[in-house]
Design an enzyme around this catalytic site. Sequence first.
Site, PDB file in Angstrom:
ATOM      1  N   ARG A  17       4.205 -34.404  -3.675  1.00  0.00           N
ATOM      2  CA  ARG A  17       4.762 -34.050  -4.985  1.00  0.00           C
ATOM      3  C   ARG A  17       6.250 -34.381  -5.055  1.00  0.00           C
ATOM      4  O   ARG A  17       6.918 -34.572  -4.043  1.00  0.00           O
ATOM      5  CB  ARG A  17       4.618 -32.539  -5.236  1.00  0.00           C
ATOM      6  N   LYS A  76       8.971 -28.064  -1.929  1.00  0.00           N
ATOM      7  CA  LYS A  76       8.685 -27.102  -0.860  1.00  0.00           C
ATOM      8  C   LYS A  76       9.947 -26.630  -0.155  1.00  0.00           C
ATOM      9  O   LYS A  76      11.009 -27.246  -0.213  1.00  0.00           O
ATOM     10  CB  LYS A  76       7.742 -27.744   0.161  1.00  0.00           C
ATOM     11  N   TYR A  95      10.571 -23.836  -4.097  1.00  0.00           N
ATOM     12  CA  TYR A  95       9.760 -22.762  -3.544  1.00  0.00           C
ATOM     13  C   TYR A  95      10.358 -22.390  -2.202  1.00  0.00           C
ATOM     14  O   TYR A  95      10.677 -23.271  -1.389  1.00  0.00           O
ATOM     15  CB  TYR A  95       8.303 -23.213  -3.348  1.00  0.00           C
ATOM     16  N   HIS A  97       9.427 -18.842  -0.564  1.00  0.00           N
ATOM     17  CA  HIS A  97       8.467 -17.951   0.107  1.00  0.00           C
ATOM     18  C   HIS A  97       9.090 -17.329   1.362  1.00  0.00           C
ATOM     19  O   HIS A  97       8.508 -17.376   2.453  1.00  0.00           O
ATOM     20  CB  HIS A  97       7.184 -18.720   0.460  1.00  0.00           C
ATOM     21  N   GLU A 119       9.303 -19.184  -7.069  1.00  0.00           N
ATOM     22  CA  GLU A 119       8.175 -18.251  -7.153  1.00  0.00           C
ATOM     23  C   GLU A 119       8.554 -16.830  -7.556  1.00  0.00           C
ATOM     24  O   GLU A 119       7.661 -16.024  -7.854  1.00  0.00           O
ATOM     25  CB  GLU A 119       7.398 -18.225  -5.811  1.00  0.00           C
ATOM     26  N   ASP A 266       1.040 -18.667   1.740  1.00  0.00           N
ATOM     27  CA  ASP A 266       2.474 -18.978   1.594  1.00  0.00           C
ATOM     28  C   ASP A 266       3.318 -17.706   1.600  1.00  0.00           C
ATOM     29  O   ASP A 266       4.518 -17.750   1.858  1.00  0.00           O
ATOM     30  CB  ASP A 266       2.743 -19.854   0.352  1.00  0.00           C
TER      31      ASP A 266
HETATM   32  N1  LIG Z   1      -1.322 -22.120  -0.724  1.00  0.00           N
HETATM   33  C1  LIG Z   1      -0.844 -22.755  -1.779  1.00  0.00           C
HETATM   34  O1  LIG Z   1      -0.662 -23.972  -1.787  1.00  0.00           O
HETATM   35  C2  LIG Z   1      -0.530 -21.991  -3.021  1.00  0.00           C
HETATM   36  C3  LIG Z   1      -0.259 -22.638  -4.232  1.00  0.00           C
HETATM   37  C4  LIG Z   1       0.018 -21.859  -5.362  1.00  0.00           C
HETATM   38  C5  LIG Z   1       0.041 -20.474  -5.278  1.00  0.00           C
HETATM   39  N2  LIG Z   1      -0.214 -19.896  -4.066  1.00  0.00           N
HETATM   40  C6  LIG Z   1      -0.191 -18.455  -3.853  1.00  0.00           C
HETATM   41  O2  LIG Z   1      -1.318 -17.822  -4.418  1.00  0.00           O
HETATM   42  C7  LIG Z   1      -1.003 -16.414  -4.527  1.00  0.00           C
HETATM   43  C8  LIG Z   1      -1.423 -15.910  -5.909  1.00  0.00           C
HETATM   44  O3  LIG Z   1      -0.549 -16.454  -6.889  1.00  0.00           O
HETATM   45  P1  LIG Z   1      -0.769 -16.152  -8.449  1.00  0.00           P
HETATM   46  O4  LIG Z   1       0.192 -17.020  -9.182  1.00  0.00           O
HETATM   47  O5  LIG Z   1      -2.178 -16.199  -8.784  1.00  0.00           O
HETATM   48  O6  LIG Z   1      -0.239 -14.664  -8.540  1.00  0.00           O
HETATM   49  P2  LIG Z   1      -0.516 -13.638  -9.744  1.00  0.00           P
HETATM   50  O7  LIG Z   1       0.641 -12.709  -9.745  1.00  0.00           O
HETATM   51  O8  LIG Z   1      -0.874 -14.356 -10.990  1.00  0.00           O
HETATM   52  O9  LIG Z   1      -1.829 -12.879  -9.255  1.00  0.00           O
HETATM   53  C9  LIG Z   1      -1.841 -12.041  -8.151  1.00  0.00           C
HETATM   54  C10 LIG Z   1      -2.934 -11.015  -8.355  1.00  0.00           C
HETATM   55  O10 LIG Z   1      -3.039 -10.241  -7.146  1.00  0.00           O
HETATM   56  C11 LIG Z   1      -3.376  -8.942  -7.560  1.00  0.00           C
HETATM   57  N3  LIG Z   1      -3.169  -7.959  -6.497  1.00  0.00           N
HETATM   58  C12 LIG Z   1      -1.999  -7.441  -6.044  1.00  0.00           C
HETATM   59  N4  LIG Z   1      -2.254  -6.507  -5.098  1.00  0.00           N
HETATM   60  C13 LIG Z   1      -3.606  -6.466  -4.950  1.00  0.00           C
HETATM   61  C14 LIG Z   1      -4.482  -5.679  -4.162  1.00  0.00           C
HETATM   62  N5  LIG Z   1      -4.021  -4.749  -3.323  1.00  0.00           N
HETATM   63  N6  LIG Z   1      -5.816  -5.897  -4.278  1.00  0.00           N
HETATM   64  C15 LIG Z   1      -6.307  -6.823  -5.126  1.00  0.00           C
HETATM   65  N7  LIG Z   1      -5.519  -7.575  -5.913  1.00  0.00           N
HETATM   66  C16 LIG Z   1      -4.190  -7.390  -5.835  1.00  0.00           C
HETATM   67  C17 LIG Z   1      -2.492  -8.710  -8.794  1.00  0.00           C
HETATM   68  O11 LIG Z   1      -2.924  -7.609  -9.568  1.00  0.00           O
HETATM   69  C18 LIG Z   1      -2.648 -10.036  -9.505  1.00  0.00           C
HETATM   70  O12 LIG Z   1      -3.715 -10.030 -10.429  1.00  0.00           O
HETATM   71  C19 LIG Z   1       0.506 -16.317  -4.250  1.00  0.00           C
HETATM   72  O13 LIG Z   1       0.744 -15.922  -2.919  1.00  0.00           O
HETATM   73  C20 LIG Z   1       0.986 -17.732  -4.478  1.00  0.00           C
HETATM   74  O14 LIG Z   1       2.207 -18.008  -3.838  1.00  0.00           O
HETATM   75  C21 LIG Z   1      -0.486 -20.638  -2.963  1.00  0.00           C
END
Ligand SMILES: NC(=O)c1ccc[n+]([C@@H]2O[C@H](COP(=O)([O-])OP(=O)(O)OC[C@H]3O[C@@H](n4cnc5c(N)ncnc54)[C@H](O)[C@@H]3O)[C@@H](O)[C@H]2O)c1
Length: 351
Positions: A17, A76, A95, A97, A119, A266
């Site tokens: 990216r 990143k 980002y 993290h 983020e 992350d």
């Molecule tokens: N690995 C990757 O390449 C990549 C890419 C993009 C996003 N992400 C990650 O994905 C994750 C989610 O991001 P998002 O944008 O969807 O966040 P978001 O804030 O939209 O959603 C997170 C959800 O988790 C829920 N939550 C919090 N505590 C909880 C619990 N104890 N039990 C159940 N649910 C719970 C919240 O209520 C919310 O609905 C983040 O860590 C983000 O950084 C990773």
Amino acid sequence: MVRSIGLPKETKDGERRVALEPSAVASAVAAGFQVRVQTTAGIGAGFSDDEYKRVGAAIVDSAEEVWASDLVVKVKEPQDAEYKYFREGLILFDYLHLAAEPKLAAALQASGVEAFAFETLTYPHGLPLLAPMSEIAGRAAAIVGAYYLASGSGTLLGGAAGVQPARVVVVGLGVAGTMAARGARGMDAEVTGVDIDLHRLYQAHMEGTVTSTLASSDSAIAEAVAGADLVVGAALVTGAKAPHLVKKEHIASMRPGSVVVDLAIDQGGCIETSQPTSLSHPTFVESGVIHYCVTNVPGQYPRTASRALSAAVAPRLLDLARDASSPRIEGALNISHGKIVHPAVAKALAE
Ligand SMILES: NC(=O)c1ccc[n+]([C@@H]2O[C@H](COP(=O)([O-])OP(=O)(O)OC[C@H]3O[C@@H](n4cnc5c(N)ncnc54)[C@H](O)[C@@H]3O)[C@@H](O)[C@H]2O)c1
């Protein structure tokens, strides 16, 4: 005062990216900033040096020249080899993290970089610079989950006539979780969505994004995971280290060859057995379960992801470059003058 903006080529494993597409660079140039783009920075996403040059960017050969800019915007978190470019007063926007990156946090603190994280930016509401990548990572989770189930337990998500569909559990029904659920539903799997926020569960239930919903608790997760073929981890508490919602013993209860995709990796991972993996080596097996814990999932869809990210980042970049205390970048500042200033990040790093 920011006069120059640098756009380096990404260095993380498999990362193709770029943070700004040429049209976003055109806006920054029109706003009066000098934009330095490292040669081939956009190539992985299909943007040539010439396209950046045509909109007024200066194409530079070395990372060093880009990092010498007043503000560096990238995708990143900086990798070890980039720490040498840190210096007092440099504004970094990407980002970070940091809850899962204590070494990076220490390097940023020690060097006096003003570190702003995509983020944790909350203006105007939600997490507008995380959402586009969560959307892509969520869609990808359904695709890679389905792919690894073939080589694992040999289960097809949609089942067949006379054979039940696969069971998918999505923990955290935010942006990423919702897209993962939609992807799995689109392949006719049975999808259970778990969240702590009952309103999100209600929405998913009403919209038919999932086949069933569960209020988050240790016992509900234990029961759901035990019968699951695919578990997607997507729970987030902004800035904090991800809570370990899916425990080691829950994973051990899954059928051998089942799959987990922990997108929350992350932020440290919401599945206890998760360890960060890379696009070159995306999986490992623990307790007989295939773990996919790539920290830069959208990096494998660089064209779509760069355009989506650039559209979200470009206006906030101009706000930041004009005034680092602008309310329009609320929540983004993580480290300032050597101190961790974001409360959730500070708490996570102190633990
Ligand atoms: N690995 C990757 O390449 C990549 C890419 C993009 C996003 N992400 C990650 O994905 C994750 C989610 O991001 P998002 O944008 O969807 O966040 P978001 O804030 O939209 O959603 C997170 C959800 O988790 C829920 N939550 C919090 N505590 C909880 C619990 N104890 N039990 C159940 N649910 C719970 C919240 O209520 C919310 O609905 C983040 O860590 C983000 O950084 C990773």
